[in-house]
Enzyme design. Sequence first.
Site, PDB file in Angstrom:
ATOM      1  N   ASN A 153      26.909  79.565  45.042  1.00 27.46           N
ATOM      2  CA  ASN A 153      27.393  79.033  43.763  1.00 27.46           C
ATOM      3  C   ASN A 153      26.354  78.204  43.006  1.00 27.46           C
ATOM      4  O   ASN A 153      26.356  78.201  41.772  1.00 27.46           O
ATOM      5  CB  ASN A 153      28.697  78.250  43.974  1.00 27.46           C
ATOM      6  CG  ASN A 153      28.531  77.087  44.920  1.00 27.46           C
ATOM      7  OD1 ASN A 153      27.587  77.038  45.707  1.00 27.46           O
ATOM      8  ND2 ASN A 153      29.446  76.142  44.842  1.00 27.46           N
ATOM      9  N   CYS A 284      32.498  73.548  45.199  1.00 26.37           N
ATOM     10  CA  CYS A 284      33.100  73.092  46.455  1.00 26.37           C
ATOM     11  C   CYS A 284      34.006  71.896  46.277  1.00 26.37           C
ATOM     12  O   CYS A 284      35.021  71.784  46.938  1.00 26.37           O
ATOM     13  CB  CYS A 284      31.986  72.730  47.421  1.00 26.37           C
ATOM     14  SG  CYS A 284      30.774  71.642  46.654  1.00 26.37           S
TER      15      CYS A 284
HETATM   16  N1  LIG Z   1      30.143  70.977  50.062  1.00 31.75           N
HETATM   17  C1  LIG Z   1      29.242  71.564  49.319  1.00 31.75           C
HETATM   18  O1  LIG Z   1      28.281  70.961  48.915  1.00 31.75           O
HETATM   19  C2  LIG Z   1      29.397  73.018  48.943  1.00 31.75           C
HETATM   20  C3  LIG Z   1      28.676  73.499  47.865  1.00 31.75           C
HETATM   21  C4  LIG Z   1      28.815  74.848  47.543  1.00 31.75           C
HETATM   22  C5  LIG Z   1      29.648  75.668  48.289  1.00 31.75           C
HETATM   23  N2  LIG Z   1      30.343  75.161  49.321  1.00 31.75           N
HETATM   24  C6  LIG Z   1      31.233  76.013  50.100  1.00 31.75           C
HETATM   25  O2  LIG Z   1      30.634  77.272  50.359  1.00 31.75           O
HETATM   26  C7  LIG Z   1      31.598  78.299  50.392  1.00 31.75           C
HETATM   27  C8  LIG Z   1      31.198  79.474  49.524  1.00 31.75           C
HETATM   28  O3  LIG Z   1      29.906  79.885  49.826  1.00 31.75           O
HETATM   29  P1  LIG Z   1      29.578  81.161  50.715  1.00 31.75           P
HETATM   30  O4  LIG Z   1      30.659  82.181  50.557  1.00 31.75           O
HETATM   31  O5  LIG Z   1      28.175  81.514  50.454  1.00 31.75           O
HETATM   32  O6  LIG Z   1      29.739  80.544  52.183  1.00 31.75           O
HETATM   33  P2  LIG Z   1      29.460  81.273  53.588  1.00 31.75           P
HETATM   34  O7  LIG Z   1      29.920  80.293  54.588  1.00 31.75           O
HETATM   35  O8  LIG Z   1      29.998  82.625  53.623  1.00 31.75           O
HETATM   36  O9  LIG Z   1      27.877  81.444  53.679  1.00 31.75           O
HETATM   37  C9  LIG Z   1      27.023  80.326  53.567  1.00 31.75           C
HETATM   38  C10 LIG Z   1      25.650  80.690  54.105  1.00 31.75           C
HETATM   39  O10 LIG Z   1      25.695  80.786  55.515  1.00 31.75           O
HETATM   40  C11 LIG Z   1      25.050  81.976  55.945  1.00 31.75           C
HETATM   41  N3  LIG Z   1      25.626  82.370  57.239  1.00 31.75           N
HETATM   42  C12 LIG Z   1      26.722  83.115  57.476  1.00 31.75           C
HETATM   43  N4  LIG Z   1      26.940  83.220  58.811  1.00 31.75           N
HETATM   44  C13 LIG Z   1      25.968  82.518  59.434  1.00 31.75           C
HETATM   45  C14 LIG Z   1      25.664  82.226  60.803  1.00 31.75           C
HETATM   46  N5  LIG Z   1      26.423  82.678  61.807  1.00 31.75           N
HETATM   47  N6  LIG Z   1      24.596  81.447  61.078  1.00 31.75           N
HETATM   48  C15 LIG Z   1      23.831  80.961  60.085  1.00 31.75           C
HETATM   49  N7  LIG Z   1      24.064  81.199  58.768  1.00 31.75           N
HETATM   50  C16 LIG Z   1      25.134  81.964  58.434  1.00 31.75           C
HETATM   51  C17 LIG Z   1      25.295  82.937  54.806  1.00 31.75           C
HETATM   52  O11 LIG Z   1      24.390  84.013  54.869  1.00 31.75           O
HETATM   53  C18 LIG Z   1      25.085  82.029  53.608  1.00 31.75           C
HETATM   54  O12 LIG Z   1      23.718  81.859  53.332  1.00 31.75           O
HETATM   55  C19 LIG Z   1      32.868  77.650  49.946  1.00 31.75           C
HETATM   56  O13 LIG Z   1      33.694  77.372  51.050  1.00 31.75           O
HETATM   57  C20 LIG Z   1      32.437  76.355  49.320  1.00 31.75           C
HETATM   58  O14 LIG Z   1      33.387  75.348  49.314  1.00 31.75           O
HETATM   59  C21 LIG Z   1      30.210  73.853  49.668  1.00 31.75           C
HETATM   60  C1  LIG Z   2      27.497  69.784  44.332  1.00 34.62           C
HETATM   61  N1  LIG Z   2      28.215  70.551  43.331  1.00 34.62           N
HETATM   62  C2  LIG Z   2      29.532  69.940  43.139  1.00 34.62           C
HETATM   63  C3  LIG Z   2      27.503  70.477  42.074  1.00 34.62           C
HETATM   64  C4  LIG Z   2      28.236  71.933  43.709  1.00 34.62           C
HETATM   65  C5  LIG Z   2      29.117  72.275  44.834  1.00 34.62           C
HETATM   66  O1  LIG Z   2      29.703  73.360  44.869  1.00 34.62           O
END
Ligand SMILES: NC(=O)c1ccc[n+]([C@@H]2O[C@H](COP(=O)([O-])OP(=O)(O)OC[C@H]3O[C@@H](n4cnc5c(N)ncnc54)[C@H](O)[C@@H]3O)[C@@H](O)[C@H]2O)c1
Ligand SMILES: C[N+](C)(C)CC=O
Length: 486
Positions: A153, A284
């Site tokens: 994202n 997120c």
């Molecule tokens: N808290 C935050 O700062 C924040 C910010 C943005 C997104 N998010 C969260 O991310 C999610 C959406 O993103 P997404 O769909 O890319 O998430 P995802 O968990 O599917 O993937 C995240 C990353 O992890 C990698 N990955 C997957 N399996 C792995 C493994 N076994 N070992 C190591 N790496 C692995 C993926 O290739 C990707 O680069 C949402 O749940 C969102 O809330 C959190």
């Molecule tokens: C950190 N923030 C909120 C900008 C991106 C998270 O998804």
Amino acid sequence: MRDVQPAASHFVDGRYVEDVAGRSIECVYPASGAVVARLHSATADIVEQALASAVRAQREWGALKPVVRGRVLRRAADIIRERNRELSEIETIDTGKPIQETLVADAASGADALEYFAGLAATMTGETIPLGGDFVYTIREPLGVVVGIGAWNYPTQIACWKAAPALAAGNAMIFKPSEVTPLGALRLAEILIEAGAPAGLFNVVQGYGDVGAALVSDPRVAKVSLTGSVPTGKKVYAAAASGMKHVTMELGGKSPLIIFDDADLDSAVSAAINANFYSSGQVCSNGTRVFVQDKIRPTFLDRLVSRTANAVIGEPLEEATQVGPLVSEAQRNKVLGYIETGKTEGARLLIGGRVPPSQNSGFYVEPTVFADVTDEMTIAREEIFGPVMAVLGFADEADVIARANATEFGLAAGVFTANLARAHRVIGQLEAGTCWINTYNVTPVEAPFGGVKQSGVGRENSRAALDHYSQIKSVYVASGPVAAAY
Ligand SMILES: NC(=O)c1ccc[n+]([C@@H]2O[C@H](COP(=O)([O-])OP(=O)(O)OC[C@H]3O[C@@H](n4cnc5c(N)ncnc54)[C@H](O)[C@@H]3O)[C@@H](O)[C@H]2O)c1
Ligand SMILES: C[N+](C)(C)CC=O
Ligand SMILES: [K+]
């Protein structure tokens, strides 16, 4: 549209490298579905090159005066700002987010992080602890080689928010972007070299989850910082634990936005819009459970719906566009599935809920508002990661606090009220790591960001991030002779 095909898939040891034996990665422009770049997932050979060069670069970088490291990061921040237009276009093509967002929230926020941690690099000092004639002094040391793994994202912002504190503290980083958005981090790697970072200090390897897993399990890696979903977070945390590695986990949420009946209503409506529809809801920390107190709920919903109807949905590269597509077809289908579930479970659809009729290609979903949502409904419990707002009612303060906390997540929370005593009282009881009073989703790099409960471990940004990328060496200095029992 600009050509975004990179010179090669990976950036390792100061240059672009390729290994066509790796599984193919197609980078799709979410507004049209067209493939805009073709890359390859890293092979074991690429991962090895990245690890070996990072170990080498970290020794050199960690031995520099911190102020010199800060200077390199500061130069990188300046270059990013000079190239903001180009980097924002790449980000928009990679993610589908509207250019009016990426021009202010992505590379620009990344530059803020590099500038901020550049300034802090030289302030990472230890302490002396007097013990009579003897004393202890401490040194803040880097961890070594750290791995960053990104979500799709905010690809550029996530890479910078991880790299800036990691490099400021003297570590090297290997960054694996999401396979869905491989482009932005490569440009950061180029810019860091241009700014004077040693080759190998910040490597980018592309790949699916297995590449992330290979990096996390390598004994040369001291820490992993993941931005992603809770299920992935659990896997990565477990893999890191078996090597006793440090972690930062920035995971998902289902955050409450609580609006009391004395709130400035137009600001509260604006915040609910930003907290649900910015980046097509793929944020997120979004406030996806909007609790609105009974007396103002009808007026709140009227204003919310009439303003949401004005949203300009369209081609993300046009500056007038306010709402773009979701990142992928899979994500669009997931969101449409949640909308169907919301209807089936009895929530009242007030606006949206469809693929916009004007968009016959790309992965669009209209900004969607459900009213009469109850706590048990699926759309009030699970993270949707799309433009779907759930509005819930409440009568009194104690009740809304209990319901806001009744979730496994704890990333963020917001409270709108004119009564500041109440605002602080409520915030004090909310189980969330990142909170706002009378605003939402403002994330300056000076402020800690992160979650409690299942939403994560550790904090990004602020001084706190430096603690998560360094460790303390404690040195006892004796001034007298040493005695022994025999
Ligand atoms: N808290 C935050 O700062 C924040 C910010 C943005 C997104 N998010 C969260 O991310 C999610 C959406 O993103 P997404 O769909 O890319 O998430 P995802 O968990 O599917 O993937 C995240 C990353 O992890 C990698 N990955 C997957 N399996 C792995 C493994 N076994 N070992 C190591 N790496 C692995 C993926 O290739 C990707 O680069 C949402 O749940 C969102 O809330 C959190
Ligand atoms: C950190 N923030 C909120 C900008 C991106 C998270 O998804
Ligand atoms: K993409």
